[in-house]
Design a protein around this motif. Structure first.
Motif, PDB file in Angstrom:
ATOM      1  N   VAL A 194     -48.384  55.194   0.489  1.00 58.33           N
ATOM      2  CA  VAL A 194     -47.343  56.004  -0.147  1.00 58.33           C
ATOM      3  C   VAL A 194     -47.120  57.263   0.679  1.00 58.33           C
ATOM      4  CG1 VAL A 194     -46.913  57.486  -2.142  1.00 58.33           C
ATOM      5  CG2 VAL A 194     -47.702  55.134  -2.483  1.00 58.33           C
ATOM      6  N   ASN A 195     -45.846  57.590   0.888  1.00 59.91           N
ATOM      7  CA  ASN A 195     -45.507  58.802   1.643  1.00 59.91           C
ATOM      8  C   ASN A 195     -45.118  59.905   0.665  1.00 59.91           C
ATOM      9  OD1 ASN A 195     -44.712  60.768   3.399  1.00 59.91           O
ATOM     10  ND2 ASN A 195     -43.000  59.640   4.282  1.00 59.91           N
ATOM     11  N   PRO A 196     -45.959  60.943   0.486  1.00 56.62           N
ATOM     12  CA  PRO A 196     -45.663  61.994  -0.489  1.00 56.62           C
ATOM     13  C   PRO A 196     -44.624  63.008  -0.019  1.00 56.62           C
ATOM     14  CG  PRO A 196     -47.722  62.480   0.619  1.00 56.62           C
ATOM     15  CD  PRO A 196     -47.260  61.141   1.153  1.00 56.62           C
ATOM     16  N   ALA A 197     -44.134  62.881   1.217  1.00 59.96           N
ATOM     17  CA  ALA A 197     -43.170  63.846   1.759  1.00 59.96           C
ATOM     18  C   ALA A 197     -41.769  63.503   1.260  1.00 59.96           C
ATOM     19  CB  ALA A 197     -43.234  63.845   3.284  1.00 59.96           C
ATOM     20  N   ALA A 235     -40.272  66.981   6.116  1.00 56.40           N
ATOM     21  CA  ALA A 235     -41.502  67.425   6.765  1.00 56.40           C
ATOM     22  C   ALA A 235     -42.020  68.769   6.270  1.00 56.40           C
ATOM     23  CB  ALA A 235     -41.284  67.498   8.279  1.00 56.40           C
ATOM     24  N   THR A 236     -41.184  69.554   5.595  1.00 58.37           N
ATOM     25  CA  THR A 236     -41.583  70.872   5.086  1.00 58.37           C
ATOM     26  C   THR A 236     -41.652  70.839   3.572  1.00 58.37           C
ATOM     27  OG1 THR A 236     -40.510  71.968   6.961  1.00 58.37           O
ATOM     28  CG2 THR A 236     -41.014  73.329   5.036  1.00 58.37           C
ATOM     29  N   TYR A 237     -42.743  71.349   3.017  1.00 58.56           N
ATOM     30  CA  TYR A 237     -42.903  71.339   1.560  1.00 58.56           C
ATOM     31  C   TYR A 237     -41.843  72.214   0.913  1.00 58.56           C
ATOM     32  CZ  TYR A 237     -45.124  71.164  -2.996  1.00 58.56           C
ATOM     33  OH  TYR A 237     -45.374  70.940  -4.330  1.00 58.56           O
ATOM     34  N   GLN A 238     -41.124  71.638  -0.069  1.00 59.75           N
ATOM     35  CA  GLN A 238     -40.067  72.342  -0.774  1.00 59.75           C
ATOM     36  C   GLN A 238     -40.370  72.320  -2.267  1.00 59.75           C
ATOM     37  OE1 GLN A 238     -37.554  73.897   0.629  1.00 59.75           O
ATOM     38  NE2 GLN A 238     -37.726  73.135   2.732  1.00 59.75           N
ATOM     39  N   GLY A 239     -40.885  73.433  -2.777  1.00 62.84           N
ATOM     40  CA  GLY A 239     -41.217  73.483  -4.193  1.00 62.84           C
ATOM     41  C   GLY A 239     -41.728  74.851  -4.576  1.00 62.84           C
ATOM     42  N   SER A 297     -52.790  76.304   4.411  1.00 61.42           N
ATOM     43  CA  SER A 297     -52.290  75.019   4.920  1.00 61.42           C
ATOM     44  C   SER A 297     -52.257  73.911   3.867  1.00 61.42           C
ATOM     45  CB  SER A 297     -53.163  74.564   6.091  1.00 61.42           C
ATOM     46  OG  SER A 297     -54.504  74.347   5.680  1.00 61.42           O
ATOM     47  N   LEU A 298     -52.596  74.228   2.624  1.00 66.02           N
ATOM     48  CA  LEU A 298     -52.783  73.185   1.617  1.00 66.02           C
ATOM     49  C   LEU A 298     -51.517  72.359   1.382  1.00 66.02           C
ATOM     50  CD1 LEU A 298     -54.683  71.901  -0.508  1.00 66.02           C
ATOM     51  CD2 LEU A 298     -53.740  73.528  -2.164  1.00 66.02           C
ATOM     52  N   LEU A 299     -50.379  73.010   1.182  1.00 66.50           N
ATOM     53  CA  LEU A 299     -49.158  72.266   0.875  1.00 66.50           C
ATOM     54  C   LEU A 299     -48.718  71.421   2.061  1.00 66.50           C
ATOM     55  CD1 LEU A 299     -47.166  74.968  -1.112  1.00 66.50           C
ATOM     56  CD2 LEU A 299     -48.581  73.112  -2.002  1.00 66.50           C
ATOM     57  N   ALA A 300     -48.862  71.943   3.255  1.00 65.49           N
ATOM     58  CA  ALA A 300     -48.521  71.159   4.441  1.00 65.49           C
ATOM     59  C   ALA A 300     -49.415  69.923   4.552  1.00 65.49           C
ATOM     60  CB  ALA A 300     -48.633  72.015   5.700  1.00 65.49           C
ATOM     61  N   GLU A 301     -50.700  70.104   4.256  1.00 66.98           N
ATOM     62  CA  GLU A 301     -51.641  68.978   4.303  1.00 66.98           C
ATOM     63  C   GLU A 301     -51.302  67.919   3.253  1.00 66.98           C
ATOM     64  OE1 GLU A 301     -55.497  71.614   5.823  1.00 66.98           O
ATOM     65  OE2 GLU A 301     -55.315  70.991   3.719  1.00 66.98           O
ATOM     66  N   ALA A 302     -50.800  68.380   2.098  1.00 66.43           N
ATOM     67  CA  ALA A 302     -50.515  67.448   1.001  1.00 66.43           C
ATOM     68  C   ALA A 302     -49.416  66.463   1.340  1.00 66.43           C
ATOM     69  CB  ALA A 302     -50.150  68.225  -0.256  1.00 66.43           C
ATOM     70  N   ILE A 303     -48.515  66.841   2.263  1.00 69.65           N
ATOM     71  CA  ILE A 303     -47.412  65.935   2.608  1.00 69.65           C
ATOM     72  C   ILE A 303     -47.450  65.496   4.074  1.00 69.65           C
ATOM     73  CG2 ILE A 303     -45.920  66.933   0.838  1.00 69.65           C
ATOM     74  CD1 ILE A 303     -44.422  68.379   3.149  1.00 69.65           C
ATOM     75  N   ALA A 304     -48.487  65.902   4.792  1.00 65.05           N
ATOM     76  CA  ALA A 304     -48.522  65.663   6.238  1.00 65.05           C
ATOM     77  C   ALA A 304     -48.662  64.196   6.609  1.00 65.05           C
ATOM     78  CB  ALA A 304     -49.650  66.472   6.875  1.00 65.05           C
ATOM     79  N   THR A 305     -49.383  63.440   5.814  1.00 62.78           N
ATOM     80  CA  THR A 305     -49.761  62.084   6.198  1.00 62.78           C
ATOM     81  C   THR A 305     -49.542  61.129   5.036  1.00 62.78           C
ATOM     82  OG1 THR A 305     -51.506  63.043   7.573  1.00 62.78           O
ATOM     83  CG2 THR A 305     -51.621  60.671   7.157  1.00 62.78           C
ATOM     84  N   PRO A 306     -48.952  59.957   5.295  1.00 66.89           N
ATOM     85  CA  PRO A 306     -48.875  58.940   4.231  1.00 66.89           C
ATOM     86  C   PRO A 306     -50.265  58.619   3.690  1.00 66.89           C
ATOM     87  CG  PRO A 306     -47.454  58.347   6.059  1.00 66.89           C
ATOM     88  CD  PRO A 306     -48.259  59.537   6.514  1.00 66.89           C
ATOM     89  N   VAL A 307     -50.330  58.355   2.396  1.00 71.26           N
ATOM     90  CA  VAL A 307     -51.604  58.165   1.701  1.00 71.26           C
ATOM     91  C   VAL A 307     -51.866  56.672   1.537  1.00 71.26           C
ATOM     92  CG1 VAL A 307     -52.907  58.644  -0.400  1.00 71.26           C
ATOM     93  CG2 VAL A 307     -51.292  60.345   0.490  1.00 71.26           C
ATOM     94  N   PRO A 308     -52.925  56.151   2.177  1.00 75.41           N
ATOM     95  CA  PRO A 308     -53.238  54.732   2.015  1.00 75.41           C
ATOM     96  C   PRO A 308     -54.008  54.479   0.724  1.00 75.41           C
ATOM     97  CG  PRO A 308     -54.811  55.739   3.498  1.00 75.41           C
ATOM     98  CD  PRO A 308     -53.846  56.827   3.103  1.00 75.41           C
ATOM     99  N   SER A 309     -53.907  53.266   0.235  1.00 77.04           N
ATOM    100  CA  SER A 309     -54.660  52.856  -0.951  1.00 77.04           C
ATOM    101  C   SER A 309     -55.283  51.495  -0.689  1.00 77.04           C
ATOM    102  CB  SER A 309     -53.737  52.769  -2.171  1.00 77.04           C
ATOM    103  OG  SER A 309     -54.396  52.156  -3.261  1.00 77.04           O
TER     104      SER A 309
END
Length: 596
Positions: free
Chosen positions: A191-194, A198-202, A233-245
């Protein structure tokens, strides 16, 4: 009783090899070894071995987490109301090993369709509108799925997981994107949380939203005063990489929760909210949110009024910022929740996850299925579609379940009931003008279940805490098992195992799982570290009592005893071995997939 003969074992192994694609030469020894292992406990990471607890204060009132000792099973005799056989452990055999997830609350925290500023009005009443850990919900859910994968064999008996059930509140804000993320995480997809690029908007990235936890600079607001850490860097890290399951290791099933039914699990969906969710403007003030979203609920309902509300959004109001629009954030309608469960991977399955073509054709939102040859499951929709977070059981479902339980009783099938709401939250009888269907509350529903001794368990969620209640009658009773959530501390779920003690009694063993992440988050920005940070944030929700949601020791790792509703010796060892071979072969194929 004898198990399968050598010829039967080999023949069944050949069939399972053909069905799973695992070679006969490889599968045979694994199934034989599994038969031996199923007689005893295995090393599984659960709260039997280790717990995660609130630690000391680090700054202000902010606490970190620490590891604590494991918690053993505690026998409960509330339903059995007799002395338990002290020799039962040596005789027991596993009838079903089940995963139970609830209240995942997968969140697209960047969505304009969220109403986070409502927390400003009343943190206690609107706490579910905003959590500091919202951007890490995908990582938390993936870590919880990993925990179920790690626990794919029972820590008690070594039996393979038969199935898993998700008892609602999966998509937090009724977003189609959240719904897809949850299904994909259960299925083992990335899943891609971005969702906004590429920039966190919230709100957590905007200095104007002083009421929110802003990890880059928490100063000036309540979260900063409480002692929430500075994590630039937390918000950038949260969307930086797709999350595998890794996906669930067994077939999984789903029911509706109130968040899958209403806005924030409470309100009907308004035209302004539909427009806001897919648009390019996101509010960060209470005034903007109330004026543009909640005003729709007080509108006359005329097309002119609705158009005016939507036009107000388009022209812009103070308290909004421009964000990238995303049509995948559209709000889904009720039947779409079921329909999306048909857009799924063939494994672990099943397609529909409990819902069938009949559900899609008729609009009925409840189902039944056999989890094994000996255990039948009933998935109910207890959500009120009008208003309010709590629920009730509509008479149509109530009568359907009554007939189905009569059949299960006649066929001597053990019955498990799955719903979102529990017995403490089943009294919402709100109806639209002109509606006349009877809505049954908890007392009537419990009385119905007590009429059928084959009902051994009712699994649910909604209240975000671990709680186990005994429901009894003069002739017996059943256990109600409520699990915690993935958004609030302790961010735990559970596995449940039905065990035949071969002495005229059954035991339901409940084992609590922490998600697969460290107690102390690392600084590398990995998905597991972000999940760990989410749990730490949840443990510092000062408007709640986070530790209370763990429940008492009697609500966590337990052995829940009750009288067997029929002679369980009719379930032969050979039949049970054949069942476990099928489940074990499925898990071997699953292990091959995740290894690849």
């Amino acid at each position: 009783m004898a198990g399968l003969s050598r010829r039967q074992f080999l023949a069944r192994t050949a069939l399972l090899a053909a069905a799973t694609g695992v070679s006969f030469d490889r599968l045979g020894p694994l199934l034989h070894a599994g038969s031996v292992r199923a007689a005893s406990a295995v090393d599984v990471p659960t709260t039997l071995a280790q717990t995660i607890l609130q630690g000391g204060v680090q700054k202000g009132r902010y606490r970190t987490l620490v590891t604590g000792p494991g918690e053993p099973y505690i026998p409960r005799l509330d339903v059995l109301r007799a002395t338990a056989n002290p020799d039962r452990a040596a005789a027991r055999r596993s009838l079903l090993y089940l995963g139970h997830l609830s209240d995942l609350h997968v969140i697209d925290a960047q969505s304009p369709g969220r109403i986070e500023p409502m927390i400003v009005q009343d943190h206690s009443a609107w706490g579910s509108a905003f959590h500091p850990q919202d951007p890490m919900s995908v990582h938390t859910t993936a870590a919880m799925v990993r925990a179920f994968s790690d626990a794919r064999y029972s820590p008690l008996t070594g039996a393979p997981m038969s199935a898993a059930i998700v008892t609602g509140d999966s998509a937090d804000m009724h977003s189609h994107l959240e719904l897809r993320w949850y299904i994909d995480l259960m299925d083992g997809l990335t899943v891609n949380p971005a969702s906004a690029g590429a920039t966190y908007q919230g709100v957590q990235a905007w200095a104007e939203a002083v009421w929110a936890y802003r990890p880059k600079d928490p100063a000036g607001g309540a979260f900063g005063e409480y002692g929430f850490p500075t994590l630039p860097s937390l918000l950038a890290e949260a969307i930086a990489t797709p999350v595998p399951s890794v996906g669930l290791p067994a077939p999984w099933y789903a029911v509706y929760g109130n968040h899958d039914t209403l806005l924030l699990g409470t309100f009907d969906l308004s035209p302004p909210l539909h427009a806001l969710a897919i648009g390019g403007r996101k509010s960060y003030t209470l005034e903007a949110t109330a004026g543009s979203v909640l005003a729709g609920y007080a509108a006359t309902g005329s097309a002119l009024q609705q158009a005016g509300d939507a036009l107000g959004l388009a022209l812009g109001r103070s308290g909004f910022r421009s964000v990238p629009a995303n049509p995948a954030r559209r709000l889904f309608e009720q039947r779409e929740f079921m329909a999306e469960h048909f857009r799924t991977e063939p494994t672990p399955g099943p397609v529909g996850h409990g819902f069938t073509q009949r559900n899609l054709d008729t609009g009925e939102t409840w189902w039944k299925t056999d989890l094994s040859p000996h255990v039948r499951a009933f998935g109910l929709d207890t959500c009120n579609q009008v208003a309010g977070p709590d629920g009730a059981v509509p008479d149509t479902q109530f009568r359907w379940l009554e007939k189905e339980l009569e059949q299960a009783q006649a066929e001597q099938k053990l019955a498990l009931i799955f719903s979102h709401h529990n017995s403490l939250t089943l009294e919402n009888r709100a109806q639209r003008p002109g509606e006349t269907e009877v809505l049954h509350g908890a007392e009537e529903f419990i009385d119905l279940l007590l009429r059928f001794p084959v009902v051994v368990g009712w699994l649910n969620g909604h209240t975000h805490l671990n709680q186990i209640l005994a429901h009894t009658s003069s002739s017996g009773g059943f256990w109600e098992i409520t699990t915690a959530s993935c958004i609030d501390f302790p961010q735990q779920q559970q596995v449940v195992e039905i065990v035949d003690n071969r002495d005229g009694t059954l035991s339901l063993f409940t084992t609590v799982l922490d998600h697969a992440s460290p107690a102390v988050p690392g600084t590398g920005g990995s998905s597991a570290d972000l999940a760990a940070r989410s749990r730490e944030f949840a443990a510092n929700d000062w408007a709640e009592s986070p530790d209370m949601r763990r429940g008492s020791p009697l609500d966590r790792n337990t052995e829940l005893l009750l009288k067997a509703p029929f002679d369980l010796s009719r379930i032969t060892d050979a039949a049970l071995e054949a069942q476990h071979m099928t489940e074990r072969a499925r898990i071997v194929a699953y292990e091959d997939r995740i290894d690849a």
